[in-house]
Structures are given as structure tokens and as C-alpha cells.
Design a protein around this motif. Structure first.
Motif, mmCIF file in Angstrom:
data_model
loop_
_atom_site.group_PDB
_atom_site.id
_atom_site.type_symbol
_atom_site.label_atom_id
_atom_site.label_comp_id
_atom_site.label_asym_id
_atom_site.label_seq_id
_atom_site.Cartn_x
_atom_site.Cartn_y
_atom_site.Cartn_z
ATOM 1 N N LYS A 89 4.934 156.955 15.430
ATOM 2 C CA LYS A 89 4.139 156.076 14.574
ATOM 3 C C LYS A 89 4.924 154.836 14.102
ATOM 4 O O LYS A 89 6.104 154.705 14.388
ATOM 5 C CB LYS A 89 3.625 156.878 13.387
ATOM 6 N N ALA A 90 4.236 153.973 13.372
ATOM 7 C CA ALA A 90 4.807 152.676 13.001
ATOM 8 C C ALA A 90 5.989 152.797 12.042
ATOM 9 O O ALA A 90 6.951 152.041 12.143
ATOM 10 C CB ALA A 90 3.725 151.794 12.384
ATOM 11 N N TYR A 91 5.896 153.727 11.109
ATOM 12 C CA TYR A 91 6.953 153.789 10.073
ATOM 13 C C TYR A 91 7.490 155.202 9.886
ATOM 14 O O TYR A 91 8.091 155.514 8.870
ATOM 15 C CB TYR A 91 6.415 153.258 8.737
ATOM 16 N N SER A 92 7.232 156.098 10.877
ATOM 17 C CA SER A 92 7.771 157.457 10.780
ATOM 18 C C SER A 92 7.965 157.987 12.193
ATOM 19 O O SER A 92 7.519 157.376 13.162
ATOM 20 C CB SER A 92 6.798 158.371 10.022
ATOM 21 N N SER A 93 8.628 159.149 12.291
ATOM 22 C CA SER A 93 8.872 159.695 13.625
ATOM 23 C C SER A 93 7.763 160.659 14.051
ATOM 24 O O SER A 93 7.901 161.380 15.042
ATOM 25 C CB SER A 93 10.234 160.385 13.667
ATOM 26 N N ASP A 94 6.644 160.683 13.331
ATOM 27 C CA ASP A 94 5.498 161.499 13.769
ATOM 28 C C ASP A 94 5.016 161.012 15.124
ATOM 29 O O ASP A 94 5.006 159.808 15.396
ATOM 30 C CB ASP A 94 4.336 161.361 12.775
ATOM 31 N N ILE A 95 4.571 161.992 15.946
ATOM 32 C CA ILE A 95 4.104 161.643 17.282
ATOM 33 C C ILE A 95 2.788 160.862 17.203
ATOM 34 O O ILE A 95 1.914 161.191 16.413
ATOM 35 C CB ILE A 95 3.884 162.932 18.121
ATOM 36 N N GLU A 144 -0.488 149.243 10.184
ATOM 37 C CA GLU A 144 -0.655 150.653 10.537
ATOM 38 C C GLU A 144 -2.117 151.036 10.425
ATOM 39 O O GLU A 144 -2.864 150.458 9.640
ATOM 40 C CB GLU A 144 0.191 151.541 9.627
ATOM 41 N N ASP A 145 -2.504 152.031 11.199
ATOM 42 C CA ASP A 145 -3.873 152.524 11.139
ATOM 43 C C ASP A 145 -4.029 153.471 9.957
ATOM 44 O O ASP A 145 -3.039 154.001 9.443
ATOM 45 C CB ASP A 145 -4.205 153.263 12.459
ATOM 46 N N ALA A 146 -5.257 153.674 9.538
ATOM 47 C CA ALA A 146 -5.552 154.684 8.520
ATOM 48 C C ALA A 146 -5.921 155.979 9.243
ATOM 49 O O ALA A 146 -6.074 155.994 10.467
ATOM 50 C CB ALA A 146 -6.704 154.210 7.654
ATOM 51 N N ALA A 150 7.555 134.271 14.830
ATOM 52 C CA ALA A 150 8.243 133.929 13.583
ATOM 53 C C ALA A 150 9.627 134.553 13.555
ATOM 54 O O ALA A 150 9.798 135.703 13.944
ATOM 55 C CB ALA A 150 7.426 134.414 12.389
ATOM 56 N N GLU A 151 10.584 133.771 13.083
ATOM 57 C CA GLU A 151 11.955 134.268 13.055
ATOM 58 C C GLU A 151 12.112 135.335 11.977
ATOM 59 O O GLU A 151 12.697 136.375 12.189
ATOM 60 C CB GLU A 151 12.899 133.095 12.780
ATOM 61 N N GLN A 152 11.551 135.061 10.823
ATOM 62 C CA GLN A 152 11.667 136.050 9.747
ATOM 63 C C GLN A 152 10.297 136.407 9.197
ATOM 64 O O GLN A 152 9.451 135.545 8.993
ATOM 65 C CB GLN A 152 12.536 135.512 8.619
ATOM 66 N N GLN A 153 10.083 137.674 9.014
ATOM 67 C CA GLN A 153 8.815 138.116 8.465
ATOM 68 C C GLN A 153 8.995 139.264 7.494
ATOM 69 O O GLN A 153 9.965 139.987 7.556
ATOM 70 C CB GLN A 153 7.878 138.642 9.559
ATOM 71 N N ASN A 154 7.976 139.406 6.653
ATOM 72 C CA ASN A 154 7.988 140.493 5.680
ATOM 73 C C ASN A 154 6.823 141.420 5.964
ATOM 74 O O ASN A 154 5.881 141.070 6.670
ATOM 75 C CB ASN A 154 7.781 139.955 4.272
ATOM 76 N N PHE A 155 6.891 142.564 5.335
ATOM 77 C CA PHE A 155 5.749 143.478 5.332
ATOM 78 C C PHE A 155 5.149 143.465 3.934
ATOM 79 O O PHE A 155 5.840 143.196 2.951
ATOM 80 C CB PHE A 155 6.203 144.878 5.720
ATOM 81 N N ASP A 156 3.857 143.700 3.888
ATOM 82 C CA ASP A 156 3.165 143.682 2.603
ATOM 83 C C ASP A 156 2.326 144.940 2.425
ATOM 84 O O ASP A 156 1.942 145.577 3.406
ATOM 85 C CB ASP A 156 2.227 142.462 2.529
ATOM 86 N N ARG A 157 2.054 145.237 1.184
ATOM 87 C CA ARG A 157 1.147 146.352 0.895
ATOM 88 C C ARG A 157 -0.256 145.802 0.628
ATOM 89 O O ARG A 157 -0.423 144.895 -0.192
ATOM 90 C CB ARG A 157 1.616 147.119 -0.344
ATOM 91 N N LYS A 158 -1.208 146.397 1.301
ATOM 92 C CA LYS A 158 -2.607 146.063 1.041
ATOM 93 C C LYS A 158 -3.167 147.288 0.323
ATOM 94 O O LYS A 158 -3.318 148.353 0.936
ATOM 95 C CB LYS A 158 -3.308 145.824 2.386
ATOM 96 N N GLY A 173 -2.392 155.190 -0.480
ATOM 97 C CA GLY A 173 -3.102 154.294 -1.399
ATOM 98 C C GLY A 173 -2.888 152.838 -1.034
ATOM 99 O O GLY A 173 -3.347 151.930 -1.729
ATOM 100 N N TYR A 174 -2.191 152.591 0.050
ATOM 101 C CA TYR A 174 -2.029 151.214 0.540
ATOM 102 C C TYR A 174 -1.714 151.264 2.031
ATOM 103 O O TYR A 174 -1.250 152.280 2.546
ATOM 104 C CB TYR A 174 -0.907 150.470 -0.203
ATOM 105 N N GLN A 175 -2.002 150.149 2.685
ATOM 106 C CA GLN A 175 -1.686 150.005 4.103
ATOM 107 C C GLN A 175 -0.503 149.045 4.198
ATOM 108 O O GLN A 175 -0.499 148.009 3.524
ATOM 109 C CB GLN A 175 -2.902 149.411 4.821
ATOM 110 N N ILE A 176 0.482 149.388 5.028
ATOM 111 C CA ILE A 176 1.577 148.432 5.241
ATOM 112 C C ILE A 176 1.144 147.478 6.349
ATOM 113 O O ILE A 176 0.789 147.894 7.455
ATOM 114 C CB ILE A 176 2.892 149.135 5.628
#
Ligand code: ADP
Ligand code: MG
Length: 486
Positions: A26-32, A132-134, A77-85, A95-98
Motif C-alpha cells: 500500500k501507499a503508506y504501509s507494508s500491507d499487501i 490513498e484510496d479509502a 515538481a522538485e519538492q512536494q508535501n503531503f496533506d490531510r484531507k 478520519g482523513y485521507q493523505i
């Protein structure tokens, strides 16, 4: 609605496509990351959003985003951030999507489609960002309860946002087709809309043709095929024009497409829209992409459908139809690329690949990987037709089926062992011609009196006498010459 009313209006469409990345995890964890697993089995504490757990960036998704960005000619883009929605929903345990709000990884770029007149049209891409998907809420399995499967929660997505450059439901159909082709060529998404690994939200508005400003847009969701994207947009255009004609104001809203009824139904209006309170994701560092990293991805890029399409139409002089079909899937295009390394007869190669080869694959439900005949052998087949050793009919009906069973022999060997080599030398053909003429004096007389179409009859007799082995082209020419000299 009358065509006169319809023709007063111009539709304006912008599409947001979500593509699930074909990463192992997955996008932010090692789950398959896998489709169709037993519900709620690929769910670690990170996916479940337990307090104190931390996301960790999957580098593969960055690589995939760069790939797609390069394919669309975007700026990376050379530099980017992640945000919480932020929002609450049962399938979103954190309770939020990255996501990426203000700093998408790719900006600008374009996808080329065909417009209604068959001309090339550029659809600009505003942005492509990583998110990431919900999880999945399942409403139709249990009569009383909604079930939640969190296997999908955290699956990496790329969201591809187009400019409002699309002008008809047909263009929208062509656009999604091209985007799907692209992600499949890049091997970053399987493009399967039925399994929702590719999803499309359509923003639709209409305006009077001479209007200066776009009309109020409506977002339509839940189309599970490209055809349904087209249908939903077509319905929406008509609905909006009728509302305007009836003096009913349109509201900015989100609507859902009901595929069974072929209509869209209001889900929520702008007033009810959520405020997502975007803010920087504090648990993920901003990422910095080095030029070397972009160049490394660029080096590994496969050929792209548009590049091949342009090569086939411009350099190989194939028709747009042939070029479009050959480039529909990467595997077929790459097979064709191999064939034309061994022959200059590009049109014949195209006919073989799209004809005999593709029909065999379709009929047997096979992919080209498991096709037994090597591309070079197809080129050999073309060569023995060109040299007049066999007719194309014999090649297709007799030799091709034999090659499928016996792929180690060359087409020429098979033609010889099956006694299929056609006679194209003048002497042997002339012998047949003389026989035919001798045996049919009446027809010869009628031919001389002007019944020129009798040449077909003589050719039939000749092919019969030669047991189909006379080269029909050479024979036809000689037959006419001989008859005209009589
Ligand atoms: P929002 O702020 O509602 O998300 P955006 O400006 O970000 O709207 O656009 C979202 C999508 O809607 C984009 O694909 C864009 O091309 C499309 N879009 C914007 N305005 C219109 C319009 N008037 N008609 C149709 N599509 C539009
Ligand atoms: Mg937006």
C-alpha cells in the motif's frame, strides 16, 4: 429536446480519473495491495489508523507518478508535501485521507484524443497527484447493515485532473480510453473499471454557444465502464439544457449515475459540501525529487501508444485505423514492432497481426505471450507470399494453422512438405493455358467476339488444372496476353 434547441448549447467537460497503482504494497504501509482478497485481511494497525502508528512512504508510487507525468509531458515538481484531507466516513478509519493538495507531483501536460471529426485534439492535464484510496462500503450484501472492507484503504492512487477541454460525451469516451491505454502501457494500473481500479468522475456544464463564461458544473460519479461515462455525460447534458430552457436554475452538485435506469441522481449540493480542512501531513516528510531520479525513470519508459501511432501513420504510412488498432494494447504493438524488424512490408505485417494473429488469440482467449508463432516467422510468411511461392490464401488457410502446431518449421519448409508451392514460372503456366484454350474452343470464340469477362472462366479452369498451385496473379496476366494474341 429538438435538435434546434440542442444545437444552441455547447457542453464543457473536465474529468478526474483515479487510477489504483499496481504496487505490491500500500501507499503508506507494508500491507499487501491486492484485489479480491478475503475482506479485512490486508489491514495492519497503520491501515486501521490506530493511534500512534506512522505512515511510511512507498517509493514505488513516486516512480509510477513520475512515469505517468513524463508520458503526459508534465512538469515534475522538485519538492512536494503531503496533506490531510479530513472527513468522517466508516470506510476511512484514520478520519482523513493523505493526499497532495497544493503541491501535486505533476503539473501541466496533455493527452491527445480524436475529436468528433477524427482530428487530433489536445486535452490539457491540470495536475496528477498521489493519494490513498479509502476502504469499501458494501451496501448490497447484508439486508440491514452496511459492511466495510478495509483491504482497499491505503491503496495508492494517482488522480489525473483534466482541464475543462472536453466538448462532448464522445470526446470524454476517447479521453478515458487514452488514459487507460497509457496506464496500461506503463504497467502502473490494470485499468479495470469494473473492479474500480480505474474510476472517473465527470464534471459537466453547458453554455450557450456564444457565451463568454462556462455554466454551472455538476460532478457525476459511479460509472463503472467507459461507455457509462459517455452515457452519464450525455444524460447530464440533456438534463441541464432542459433545465435551462425551462427556466430552472442549476445548482453546483454531485450526482450519481444509475446504470440500470441510465440517469443521474442528486447526491449532495454545494451548500452541503464538506470543508476538508486540508493541512500538511505532519507524519510524512516533504519529498524531494532529484533530476537523476527523473532521468532514471525516463530511461525505463516503454514505447508509448501515441509515439507508435505517429510512427505507424507518418513513417510506415499505415492508415489511422490500422495504427489505432495496432497500438490498442502494448503487447500487440510490441509484437508488431518485432515483425517489422524482419520485413519492410508494413501493411502486410499489420494485416497479419490484426487479422490471423489477433483472431486466433481472441478465439482461444489467449494473450500474445502464449502465442506460438515468432514474429520473425510471420515475416517469413510474408516473404514467401511476396516471392510468389504461395498465395496469401494458402498462407493463411494452410500454412498458418500448421505453424501453430509446428512452430519450429519455417513457412517455406512447410509449404514444400505440404506440396503447396505455387507455380509462377511462365513455362509451366503457359502449358496450362494452352491446354485450357485447346479444350474450350467455343469459349475462345466468344472471347474473341468481345466477351472479355470469360477470362474468369478460363482462370477457373486453369486453377483447377493446376490443382490451385498456379500463381493466380502471374497466370491472369499471361492468360489475357495469350487470349488477346489469338
Ligand atoms: P473544484 O474546485 O470544484 O474541485 P476544479 O476547478 O478543481 O473544481 O475542477 C475540477 C474539475 O472540474 C476539473 O477536471 C475541471 O476541468 C472541471 N471543471 C471546472 N470547471 C468546469 C465547468 N464549468 N464545466 C465542466 N467542468 C469543469
Ligand atoms: Mg478541485
Amino acid at each position: 429536446m429538438t435538435p434546434e434547441i440542442r444545437s444552441k448549447y455547447q457542453a464543457v467537460i473536465g474529468l478526474e480519473v483515479h487510477a489504483q497503482m499496481l504496487t505490491k504494497t500500500k501507499a503508506y504501509s507494508s500491507d499487501i495491495n491486492e484485489f479480491g482478497a478475503t475482506p479485512n485481511t490486508n489491514v495492519s494497525v497503520v491501515t486501521l489508523g490506530h493511534p500512534g502508528t506512522l505512515p511510511k512512504m512507498n517509493k514505488k508510487t513516486v516512480e509510477y507518478a513520475i512515469k505517468l507525468g513524463l508520458a503526459c509531458g508534465s512538469d515534475i515538481a522538485e519538492q512536494q508535501n503531503f496533506d490531510r484531507k479530513n472527513y468522517f466516513y466508516p470506510d476511512l478509519p484514520k478520519g482523513y485521507q493523505i493526499t497532495q493538495d497544493k503541491t501535486p507531483i505533476c503539473q501541466n501536460g496533455s493527452v491527445f484524443i480524436k475529436d468528433a471529426d477524427g482530428n487530433d485534439k489536445e486535452i490539457k492535464i491540470t495536475r496528477i497527484h498521489m493519494e490513498e484510496d479509502a476502504g469499501k462500503s458494501i451496501h448490497d450484501v447484508d439486508v440491514y447493515d452496511t459492511l466495510v472492507d478495509l483491504n482497499r484503504a491505503g491503496v495508492p492512487l494517482l488522480e489525473i485532473v483534466s482541464e475543462p477541454d472536453i466538448r462532448s460525451s464522445e470526446e470524454a469516451y476517447n479521453y478515458v480510453t487514452e488514459v487507460r491505454k497509457l496506464v496500461r502501457y506503463l504497467d502502473i494500473c490494470d485499468g479495470n473499471m469494473e473492479e474500480s481500479s480505474l474510476r472517473c468522475d465527470a464534471n459537466v456544464s453547458v453554455m450557450l454557444k456564444d457565451a463568454k463564461e462556462f455554466g454551472t458544473k455538476v460532478e457525476v460519479k459511479n460509472m463503472n465502464s467507459i461507455r457509462n461515462v459517455q452515457k452519464a455525460i450525455e444524460f447530464e447534458i440533456t438534463r441541464q439544457i432542459e433545465a435551462i430552457e425551462n427556466g430552472e436554475p442549476l445548482t453546483q452538485e454531485t450526482r450519481s449515475f444509475d446504470a440500470l435506469k441510465g440517469i443521474t441522481i442528486s447526491m449532495r449540493t454545494k451548500e452541503a459540501a464538506m470543508d476538508y480542512r486540508y493541512f500538511p501531513e505532519p507524519d510524512l516528510l516533504p519529498i524531494r525529487i532529484k533530476q537523476e531520479q527523473i532521468e532514471a525513470v525516463r530511461k525505463k519508459m516503454p514505447p508509448l501508444p501515441r509515439e507508435l501511432y505517429l510512427k505507424y501513420t507518418n513513417e510506415l504510412k499505415l492508415s489511422e485505423y490500422d495504427a489505432f488498432n495496432l497500438t490498442d494494447t502494448k503487447d500487440i504493438a510490441l509484437y508488431y514492432e518485432e515483425v517489422i524488424k524482419h520485413t519492410k512490408n508494413y501493411k502486410a505485417a499489420a494485416n497479419w497481426v490484426m487479422g490471423d494473429v489477433k483472431s486466433y488469440l481472441n478465439q482461444n482467449g489467449l494473450e500474445i505471450e502464449s502465442f506460438p508463432i515468432k514474429p520473425a516467422t510471420i515475416a517469413d510468411l510474408i516473404a514467401i507470399i511476396e516471392s510468389g511461392k504461395v498465395s496469401s490464401t494458402v498462407a493463411s488457410q494452410k500454412i498458418f494453422p500448421e505453424l501453430l502446431k509446428n512452430s519450429s518449421s519455417t513457412p517455406l519448409e512447410l509449404a514444400e512438405s505440404m506440396n503447396l508451392i505455387q507455380e509462377s514460372d511462365e513455362d509451366s503456366i503457359l502449358t496450362y493455358i494452352e491446354d485450357v484454350i485447346r479444350q474450350h474452343p467455343d469459349e475462345v470464340g466468344r472471347y474473341k467476339d468481345g466477351e472479355k469477362q470469360l477470362v474468369g472462366f478460363f482462370m477457373g479452369q486453369l486453377m483447377k488444372a493446376s490443382k490451385g498451385k498456379a500463381d493466380p496473379k502471374a497466370a491472369n496476366q499471361l492468360m489475357r496476353q495469350t487470349l488477346d494474341k489469338l
